[in-house]
Design a protein around this motif. Structure first.
Motif, mmCIF file in Angstrom:
data_model
loop_
_atom_site.group_PDB
_atom_site.id
_atom_site.type_symbol
_atom_site.label_atom_id
_atom_site.label_comp_id
_atom_site.label_asym_id
_atom_site.label_seq_id
_atom_site.Cartn_x
_atom_site.Cartn_y
_atom_site.Cartn_z
ATOM 1 N N VAL A 72 59.525 10.264 -18.833
ATOM 2 C CA VAL A 72 58.364 11.136 -18.663
ATOM 3 C C VAL A 72 57.704 10.885 -17.300
ATOM 4 O O VAL A 72 57.427 11.819 -16.555
ATOM 5 N N ARG A 73 57.451 9.620 -17.012
ATOM 6 C CA ARG A 73 56.845 9.228 -15.731
ATOM 7 C C ARG A 73 57.531 7.952 -15.267
ATOM 8 O O ARG A 73 57.300 6.884 -15.817
ATOM 9 N N ASP A 74 58.335 8.098 -14.245
ATOM 10 C CA ASP A 74 59.076 6.945 -13.751
ATOM 11 C C ASP A 74 58.300 6.183 -12.690
ATOM 12 O O ASP A 74 58.453 4.976 -12.550
ATOM 13 N N THR A 75 57.462 6.878 -11.959
ATOM 14 C CA THR A 75 56.784 6.266 -10.831
ATOM 15 C C THR A 75 55.474 7.003 -10.543
ATOM 16 O O THR A 75 55.317 8.161 -10.911
ATOM 17 N N LEU A 110 56.559 -3.873 -12.917
ATOM 18 C CA LEU A 110 56.229 -2.944 -11.834
ATOM 19 C C LEU A 110 56.164 -3.700 -10.516
ATOM 20 O O LEU A 110 55.920 -4.904 -10.495
ATOM 21 N N GLN A 111 56.353 -2.961 -9.445
ATOM 22 C CA GLN A 111 56.106 -3.472 -8.108
ATOM 23 C C GLN A 111 55.346 -2.400 -7.344
ATOM 24 O O GLN A 111 55.334 -1.235 -7.751
ATOM 25 N N ARG A 145 58.799 1.130 -11.210
ATOM 26 C CA ARG A 145 59.286 0.326 -12.328
ATOM 27 C C ARG A 145 60.438 -0.546 -11.838
ATOM 28 O O ARG A 145 61.382 -0.045 -11.224
ATOM 29 N N GLU A 146 60.375 -1.832 -12.135
ATOM 30 C CA GLU A 146 61.435 -2.762 -11.725
ATOM 31 C C GLU A 146 62.793 -2.324 -12.280
ATOM 32 O O GLU A 146 63.792 -2.382 -11.564
ATOM 33 N N ASP A 147 62.833 -1.900 -13.545
ATOM 34 C CA ASP A 147 64.106 -1.473 -14.147
ATOM 35 C C ASP A 147 64.705 -0.294 -13.392
ATOM 36 O O ASP A 147 65.911 -0.233 -13.175
ATOM 37 N N SER A 148 63.877 0.648 -12.997
ATOM 38 C CA SER A 148 64.355 1.820 -12.265
ATOM 39 C C SER A 148 64.866 1.429 -10.886
ATOM 40 O O SER A 148 65.872 1.962 -10.415
ATOM 41 N N VAL A 149 64.162 0.509 -10.241
ATOM 42 C CA VAL A 149 64.602 0.041 -8.931
ATOM 43 C C VAL A 149 65.966 -0.641 -9.067
ATOM 44 O O VAL A 149 66.880 -0.375 -8.286
#
Length: 190
Positions: A72-75, A110-111, A145-149
């Motif tokens: 829904v909202r990644d960043t 998060l970063q 999001r750290e996972d997304s990165v």
């Protein structure tokens, strides 16, 4: 006398133009195009003027991002048209921003990436075009999001080369080419 708040529509249009022409258009962030295309980027425009108000808004945006699924909202881009106009003050504020991540137990989840109209890497001249990789029309805090990165880095071959590639792209473009992109803040008539 404090600066007047540009209209939110203008701030959003300036931010969108910067994303389209610089971030995506120059491929400064190869991960941005997908997130923007999927509608997973949230742009939050703040009327905060001082560091305490920025920190409070940042706290809210972190909570909101963590409360939503990444699909829904990644960043989130927190845009600060009235706050921290001086780059050194902005840069000093980043310690407070990181403290909010710690306070909310979001370190590791998060970063925060930072962008500013006058961004300057250590050891560069203010007019060095390579600084433009982190220049935006307004001060911005980008919540990632750290996972997304991690997933993006795994999917992108030679992700560690992005910085060097960006520097080469900007050096080839030059200051005139960067200016021609028209990715600065719009000046509204009084």
């Amino acid at each position: 006398m404090s600066a007047a708040m540009p209209s939110e529509d203008v701030v959003r249009a300036d931010t969108q133009r910067w994303l389209e022409r610089a971030v995506i258009g120059l491929n400064l962030c190869p991960f941005a195009k997908g997130v923007v295309a999927k509608g997973q980027l949230h742009v939050a425009v703040s009327d905060a003027r001082d560091e305490d108000a920025v920190q409070a808004r940042l706290r809210d945006e972190i909570r909101d991002l963590l409360a939503l699924d990444a699909q829904v909202r990644d960043t989130t881009l927190l845009v600060l048209p009235l706050a921290l106009p001086d780059f050194l003050d902005f840069n000093d504020f980043l310690d407070r921003a990181d403290a909010v991540l710690d306070e909310l137990d979001a370190v590791g989840e998060l970063q925060i990436a930072s962008f500013h109209p006058d961004y300057q890497f250590a050891g560069t001249d203010p007019d060095d075009v390579t600084n433009c990789s982190n220049r935006a029309p307004y001060p911005m805090l980008h919540l990632l999001r750290e996972d997304s990165v991690e997933r993006a880095v795994q999917a992108f071959p030679d992700a560690s080369d992005i910085f060097e590639r960006n520097m080469a792209t900007l050096e080839k473009l030059g200051a005139e080419g960067w200016a021609a992109l028209g990715v600065g803040a719009t000046k509204e008539s009084p």
